[in-house]
Motif scaffolding. Structure first.
Motif, PDB file in Angstrom:
ATOM      1  N   LEU A   4       6.722  39.565  13.809  1.00 58.47           N
ATOM      2  CA  LEU A   4       5.503  39.483  13.012  1.00 58.47           C
ATOM      3  C   LEU A   4       4.379  39.024  13.929  1.00 58.47           C
ATOM      4  O   LEU A   4       4.550  38.061  14.683  1.00 58.47           O
ATOM      5  CB  LEU A   4       5.677  38.497  11.855  1.00 58.47           C
ATOM      6  N   GLN A   5       3.248  39.677  13.827  1.00 56.20           N
ATOM      7  CA  GLN A   5       2.109  39.343  14.675  1.00 56.20           C
ATOM      8  C   GLN A   5       0.886  39.198  13.790  1.00 56.20           C
ATOM      9  O   GLN A   5       0.399  40.189  13.249  1.00 56.20           O
ATOM     10  CB  GLN A   5       1.888  40.450  15.710  1.00 56.20           C
ATOM     11  N   ALA A   6       0.409  37.969  13.663  1.00 55.41           N
ATOM     12  CA  ALA A   6      -0.775  37.709  12.847  1.00 55.41           C
ATOM     13  C   ALA A   6      -2.022  37.733  13.720  1.00 55.41           C
ATOM     14  O   ALA A   6      -1.998  37.274  14.868  1.00 55.41           O
ATOM     15  CB  ALA A   6      -0.652  36.352  12.164  1.00 55.41           C
ATOM     16  N   TRP A  36       1.791  34.881   3.145  1.00 51.69           N
ATOM     17  CA  TRP A  36       0.820  34.207   4.019  1.00 51.69           C
ATOM     18  C   TRP A  36       0.854  32.722   3.663  1.00 51.69           C
ATOM     19  O   TRP A  36       0.755  32.360   2.485  1.00 51.69           O
ATOM     20  CB  TRP A  36      -0.585  34.750   3.819  1.00 51.69           C
ATOM     21  N   PHE A  37       0.994  31.913   4.675  1.00 51.73           N
ATOM     22  CA  PHE A  37       1.001  30.464   4.523  1.00 51.73           C
ATOM     23  C   PHE A  37      -0.107  29.895   5.407  1.00 51.73           C
ATOM     24  O   PHE A  37      -0.559  30.551   6.349  1.00 51.73           O
ATOM     25  CB  PHE A  37       2.344  29.872   4.971  1.00 51.73           C
ATOM     26  N   ARG A  38      -0.493  28.664   5.122  1.00 52.93           N
ATOM     27  CA  ARG A  38      -1.478  28.026   5.985  1.00 52.93           C
ATOM     28  C   ARG A  38      -1.125  26.550   6.151  1.00 52.93           C
ATOM     29  O   ARG A  38      -0.449  25.962   5.301  1.00 52.93           O
ATOM     30  CB  ARG A  38      -2.899  28.177   5.434  1.00 52.93           C
ATOM     31  N   GLN A  39      -1.604  26.008   7.260  1.00 51.64           N
ATOM     32  CA  GLN A  39      -1.312  24.606   7.541  1.00 51.64           C
ATOM     33  C   GLN A  39      -2.471  23.978   8.288  1.00 51.64           C
ATOM     34  O   GLN A  39      -3.006  24.570   9.239  1.00 51.64           O
ATOM     35  CB  GLN A  39      -0.021  24.471   8.354  1.00 51.64           C
ATOM     36  N   THR A  40      -2.834  22.766   7.866  1.00 56.67           N
ATOM     37  CA  THR A  40      -3.799  21.956   8.582  1.00 56.67           C
ATOM     38  C   THR A  40      -3.073  20.727   9.117  1.00 56.67           C
ATOM     39  O   THR A  40      -2.040  20.329   8.563  1.00 56.67           O
ATOM     40  CB  THR A  40      -4.958  21.537   7.675  1.00 56.67           C
ATOM     41  N   PRO A  41      -3.594  20.121  10.177  1.00 54.63           N
ATOM     42  CA  PRO A  41      -2.913  18.965  10.766  1.00 54.63           C
ATOM     43  C   PRO A  41      -2.672  17.867   9.736  1.00 54.63           C
ATOM     44  O   PRO A  41      -3.568  17.498   8.978  1.00 54.63           O
ATOM     45  CB  PRO A  41      -3.890  18.516  11.857  1.00 54.63           C
ATOM     46  N   GLY A  42      -1.466  17.363   9.700  1.00 47.26           N
ATOM     47  CA  GLY A  42      -1.122  16.272   8.813  1.00 47.26           C
ATOM     48  C   GLY A  42      -0.784  16.689   7.396  1.00 47.26           C
ATOM     49  O   GLY A  42      -0.461  15.834   6.558  1.00 47.26           O
ATOM     50  N   ASP A  90     -10.596  25.991   3.312  1.00 46.81           N
ATOM     51  CA  ASP A  90      -9.709  27.080   3.711  1.00 46.81           C
ATOM     52  C   ASP A  90      -9.383  27.021   5.206  1.00 46.81           C
ATOM     53  O   ASP A  90      -8.546  27.792   5.685  1.00 46.81           O
ATOM     54  CB  ASP A  90     -10.341  28.440   3.397  1.00 46.81           C
ATOM     55  N   THR A  91     -10.031  26.136   5.922  1.00 44.54           N
ATOM     56  CA  THR A  91      -9.768  25.992   7.352  1.00 44.54           C
ATOM     57  C   THR A  91      -8.318  25.599   7.588  1.00 44.54           C
ATOM     58  O   THR A  91      -7.826  24.628   7.011  1.00 44.54           O
ATOM     59  CB  THR A  91     -10.704  24.928   7.952  1.00 44.54           C
ATOM     60  N   ALA A  92      -7.632  26.380   8.401  1.00 46.07           N
ATOM     61  CA  ALA A  92      -6.209  26.148   8.659  1.00 46.07           C
ATOM     62  C   ALA A  92      -5.719  27.178   9.671  1.00 46.07           C
ATOM     63  O   ALA A  92      -6.425  28.139   9.982  1.00 46.07           O
ATOM     64  CB  ALA A  92      -5.395  26.287   7.373  1.00 46.07           C
ATOM     65  N   VAL A  93      -4.508  26.966  10.138  1.00 45.61           N
ATOM     66  CA  VAL A  93      -3.789  28.015  10.852  1.00 45.61           C
ATOM     67  C   VAL A  93      -3.024  28.808   9.808  1.00 45.61           C
ATOM     68  O   VAL A  93      -2.296  28.241   8.995  1.00 45.61           O
ATOM     69  CB  VAL A  93      -2.829  27.443  11.906  1.00 45.61           C
ATOM     70  N   TYR A  94      -3.213  30.113   9.839  1.00 47.10           N
ATOM     71  CA  TYR A  94      -2.581  30.998   8.864  1.00 47.10           C
ATOM     72  C   TYR A  94      -1.414  31.727   9.525  1.00 47.10           C
ATOM     73  O   TYR A  94      -1.551  32.258  10.634  1.00 47.10           O
ATOM     74  CB  TYR A  94      -3.590  32.002   8.321  1.00 47.10           C
ATOM     75  N   TYR A  95      -0.297  31.752   8.816  1.00 51.17           N
ATOM     76  CA  TYR A  95       0.915  32.398   9.296  1.00 51.17           C
ATOM     77  C   TYR A  95       1.370  33.460   8.304  1.00 51.17           C
ATOM     78  O   TYR A  95       1.273  33.259   7.093  1.00 51.17           O
ATOM     79  CB  TYR A  95       2.053  31.388   9.438  1.00 51.17           C
ATOM     80  N   CYS A  96       1.891  34.566   8.819  1.00 49.84           N
ATOM     81  CA  CYS A  96       2.595  35.503   7.953  1.00 49.84           C
ATOM     82  C   CYS A  96       4.089  35.335   8.216  1.00 49.84           C
ATOM     83  O   CYS A  96       4.505  35.002   9.332  1.00 49.84           O
ATOM     84  CB  CYS A  96       2.142  36.933   8.155  1.00 49.84           C
ATOM     85  N   GLN A 117       3.018  34.051  14.810  1.00 48.50           N
ATOM     86  CA  GLN A 117       2.604  32.945  15.653  1.00 48.50           C
ATOM     87  C   GLN A 117       1.422  32.162  15.093  1.00 48.50           C
ATOM     88  O   GLN A 117       1.112  31.098  15.604  1.00 48.50           O
ATOM     89  CB  GLN A 117       2.221  33.455  17.059  1.00 48.50           C
ATOM     90  N   GLY A 118       0.765  32.641  14.062  1.00 50.30           N
ATOM     91  CA  GLY A 118      -0.351  31.932  13.464  1.00 50.30           C
ATOM     92  C   GLY A 118      -1.688  32.354  14.038  1.00 50.30           C
ATOM     93  O   GLY A 118      -1.793  32.714  15.217  1.00 50.30           O
ATOM     94  N   THR A 119      -2.696  32.300  13.180  1.00 55.06           N
ATOM     95  CA  THR A 119      -4.057  32.623  13.606  1.00 55.06           C
ATOM     96  C   THR A 119      -4.997  31.612  12.957  1.00 55.06           C
ATOM     97  O   THR A 119      -4.866  31.291  11.775  1.00 55.06           O
ATOM     98  CB  THR A 119      -4.430  34.073  13.234  1.00 55.06           C
ATOM     99  N   GLN A 120      -5.902  31.066  13.752  1.00 59.43           N
ATOM    100  CA  GLN A 120      -6.767  29.981  13.286  1.00 59.43           C
ATOM    101  C   GLN A 120      -7.945  30.539  12.500  1.00 59.43           C
ATOM    102  O   GLN A 120      -8.657  31.443  12.976  1.00 59.43           O
ATOM    103  CB  GLN A 120      -7.298  29.178  14.481  1.00 59.43           C
ATOM    104  N   VAL A 121      -8.161  29.964  11.326  1.00 59.59           N
ATOM    105  CA  VAL A 121      -9.344  30.261  10.521  1.00 59.59           C
ATOM    106  C   VAL A 121     -10.136  28.969  10.393  1.00 59.59           C
ATOM    107  O   VAL A 121      -9.600  27.951   9.962  1.00 59.59           O
ATOM    108  CB  VAL A 121      -8.955  30.787   9.121  1.00 59.59           C
ATOM    109  N   THR A 122     -11.396  29.012  10.793  1.00 61.98           N
ATOM    110  CA  THR A 122     -12.263  27.849  10.706  1.00 61.98           C
ATOM    111  C   THR A 122     -13.506  28.220   9.909  1.00 61.98           C
ATOM    112  O   THR A 122     -14.197  29.179  10.258  1.00 61.98           O
ATOM    113  CB  THR A 122     -12.674  27.353  12.095  1.00 61.98           C
ATOM    114  N   VAL A 123     -13.738  27.473   8.840  1.00 64.54           N
ATOM    115  CA  VAL A 123     -14.887  27.727   7.979  1.00 64.54           C
ATOM    116  C   VAL A 123     -15.843  26.546   8.107  1.00 64.54           C
ATOM    117  O   VAL A 123     -15.486  25.413   7.776  1.00 64.54           O
ATOM    118  CB  VAL A 123     -14.465  27.921   6.516  1.00 64.54           C
ATOM    119  N   SER A 124     -17.031  26.813   8.576  1.00 64.49           N
ATOM    120  CA  SER A 124     -18.017  25.750   8.750  1.00 64.49           C
ATOM    121  C   SER A 124     -18.898  25.638   7.514  1.00 64.49           C
ATOM    122  O   SER A 124     -19.189  26.630   6.849  1.00 64.49           O
ATOM    123  CB  SER A 124     -18.872  26.034   9.980  1.00 64.49           C
TER     124      SER A 124
END
Length: 125
Positions: A4-6, A36-42, A90-96, A117-124
């Protein structure tokens, strides 16, 4: 071998849009579901959206309903997550990830046996 390649993450302003892609290979497409999953630190891994590649059933977690849309193109073995009206939360690393579990819509991450491997999404803001 299952792969899988995100991709497609990036930096976007609040209210903006992004489309994530997941290139999948190595398994029988229509007998599986992609999540699709997402994770933020902590924080724990959070299930966001999933789709069964055989019957097309889709599920979204409450916080993204109406803003995120999951889709698949079985001809090219691709799964997409269209995200609009993005928010800073919604800021997180997103994984498929892929599963052959019939309860894929519960987003139990232990039921998904292979992950991208995850792809970073950052929303300012």
């Amino acid at each position: 071998e299952v792969q899988l390649q995100a991709s497609g993450g990036g930096l976007v302003q609040a209210g903006g849009s992004l489309r994530l892609s997941c290139a999948a290979s190595g398994f029988t497409f229509d007998a599986h579901a992609i999540g699709w999953f997402r994770q933020t630190p902590g924080k724990d891994l959070e299930g966001v959206s999933c789709i069964h590649l055989g019957d097309g059933r889709k599920y979204h977690t409450a916080s993204v309903k109406g803003r995120f849309t999951i889709s698949s193109d079985n001809a090219t073995n691709m799964v997409y997550l269209q995200m609009k009206d993005l928010k800073p939360e919604d800021t997180a690393v997103y994984y498929c990830a892929v599963t052959n579990s019939g309860t894929y819509y519960y987003f139990r991450n232990y039921e998904y046996y292979s992950w991208g491997q995850g792809t970073q999404v950052t929303v300012s803001s």
